[in-house]
Design a protein around this motif. Structure first.
Motif, PDB file in Angstrom:
ATOM      1  N   PRO A   1       0.822  -1.218   0.000  1.00  0.00           N
ATOM      2  CA  PRO A   1       0.000   0.000   0.000  1.00  0.00           C
ATOM      3  C   PRO A   1       0.850   1.259   0.000  1.00  0.00           C
ATOM      4  CG  PRO A   1      -0.871  -1.579   1.562  1.00  0.00           C
ATOM      5  CD  PRO A   1       0.439  -2.134   1.083  1.00  0.00           C
ATOM      6  N   GLY A   2       0.554   2.155  -0.915  1.00  0.00           N
ATOM      7  CA  GLY A   2       1.268   3.423  -0.987  1.00  0.00           C
ATOM      8  C   GLY A   2       2.636   3.353  -1.628  1.00  0.00           C
ATOM      9  N   LYS A   3       2.993   2.185  -2.144  1.00  0.00           N
ATOM     10  CA  LYS A   3       4.313   2.024  -2.760  1.00  0.00           C
ATOM     11  C   LYS A   3       4.180   1.585  -4.211  1.00  0.00           C
ATOM     12  CE  LYS A   3       6.893   0.979   1.460  1.00  0.00           C
ATOM     13  NZ  LYS A   3       7.876   0.056   2.092  1.00  0.00           N
ATOM     14  N   GLU A   4       5.261   1.752  -4.958  1.00  0.00           N
ATOM     15  CA  GLU A   4       5.270   1.315  -6.338  1.00  0.00           C
ATOM     16  C   GLU A   4       5.492  -0.205  -6.414  1.00  0.00           C
ATOM     17  OE1 GLU A   4       7.003   5.368  -8.480  1.00  0.00           O
ATOM     18  OE2 GLU A   4       8.116   3.487  -8.585  1.00  0.00           O
TER      19      GLU A   4
ATOM     20  N   THR B   1       4.623  -7.862   3.468  1.00  0.00           N
ATOM     21  CA  THR B   1       3.188  -7.732   3.211  1.00  0.00           C
ATOM     22  C   THR B   1       2.944  -6.910   1.952  1.00  0.00           C
ATOM     23  OG1 THR B   1       2.610  -7.919   5.555  1.00  0.00           O
ATOM     24  CG2 THR B   1       1.026  -6.813   4.115  1.00  0.00           C
ATOM     25  N   ALA B   2       2.192  -7.495   1.023  1.00  0.00           N
ATOM     26  CA  ALA B   2       1.937  -6.847  -0.265  1.00  0.00           C
ATOM     27  C   ALA B   2       1.017  -7.738  -1.098  1.00  0.00           C
ATOM     28  CB  ALA B   2       3.241  -6.613  -1.018  1.00  0.00           C
ATOM     29  N   VAL B   3       0.563  -7.187  -2.201  1.00  0.00           N
ATOM     30  CA  VAL B   3      -0.073  -8.007  -3.232  1.00  0.00           C
ATOM     31  C   VAL B   3       1.034  -8.477  -4.171  1.00  0.00           C
ATOM     32  CG1 VAL B   3      -1.742  -8.126  -5.100  1.00  0.00           C
ATOM     33  CG2 VAL B   3      -2.237  -6.738  -3.071  1.00  0.00           C
ATOM     34  N   TYR B   4       1.105  -9.779  -4.371  1.00  0.00           N
ATOM     35  CA  TYR B   4       2.134 -10.368  -5.220  1.00  0.00           C
ATOM     36  C   TYR B   4       1.538 -10.702  -6.586  1.00  0.00           C
ATOM     37  CZ  TYR B   4       5.412 -10.639  -1.359  1.00  0.00           C
ATOM     38  OH  TYR B   4       6.276 -10.306  -0.338  1.00  0.00           O
ATOM     39  N   TYR B   5       2.240 -10.268  -7.629  1.00  0.00           N
ATOM     40  CA  TYR B   5       1.782 -10.458  -9.000  1.00  0.00           C
ATOM     41  C   TYR B   5       2.762 -11.335  -9.767  1.00  0.00           C
ATOM     42  CZ  TYR B   5      -1.266  -6.444  -8.093  1.00  0.00           C
ATOM     43  OH  TYR B   5      -2.200  -5.583  -7.581  1.00  0.00           O
ATOM     44  N   CYS B   6       2.217 -12.263 -10.511  1.00  0.00           N
ATOM     45  CA  CYS B   6       3.009 -13.097 -11.404  1.00  0.00           C
ATOM     46  C   CYS B   6       3.142 -12.390 -12.756  1.00  0.00           C
ATOM     47  CB  CYS B   6       2.296 -14.439 -11.573  1.00  0.00           C
ATOM     48  SG  CYS B   6       3.026 -15.543 -12.776  1.00  0.00           S
TER      49      CYS B   6
END
Length: 122
Positions: free
Chosen positions: A41-44, A90-95
């Motif tokens: 959140p709030g990061k690139e 903690t983050a959303v991880y994208y493939c």
């Protein structure tokens, strides 16, 4: 079209482990590099790890020694084993996958999964 389907995210305590999986399907002739990115959140969005078709691997410094990327080429699948997880993971991880759809194409196109949430908290 190419679809990337991720799985394996969730909630884990600090020091715990998770294994992410990402399976590619659709119009695939060849997959060049595959990788994992994450966005807190709030990061690139940042590159976490990447593996080439030949097996060359790189990691962002913050996960070196804790995360391991691997791929199963016949299954068009990439994995990310995450050990000793920290709250800052903690983050959303994208493939991500660089896919060549047919032998008539010389340039790969970039595809993304929908993202899977990883939360590290006590």
């Amino acid at each position: 079209q190419v679809q990337l389907v991720e799985s394996g995210g969730g909630l884990v305590q600090p020091g715990g482990s998770l294994r992410l999986s990402c399976a590619a399907s659709g119009n695939i002739f060849r997959i060049d590099a595959m990788g994992w990115y994450r966005q807190a959140p709030g990061k690139e969005r940042e590159l976490v790890s990447r593996i080439s078709s030949g097996g060359s691997i790189n990691y962002v410094d913050s996960v070196e020694g804790r995360f391991t990327i691997s791929r199963d080429n016949p299954k068009n699948t990439v994995y990310l084993q995450m050990n000793n997880l920290k709250p800052e993971d903690t983050a959303v991880y994208y493939c991500n996958a660089e896919v060549v759809p047919s032998p008539y194409f010389s340039v790969a196109s970039n595809y993304w999964g929908q993202g899977t949430q990883v939360t590290v908290s006590s």
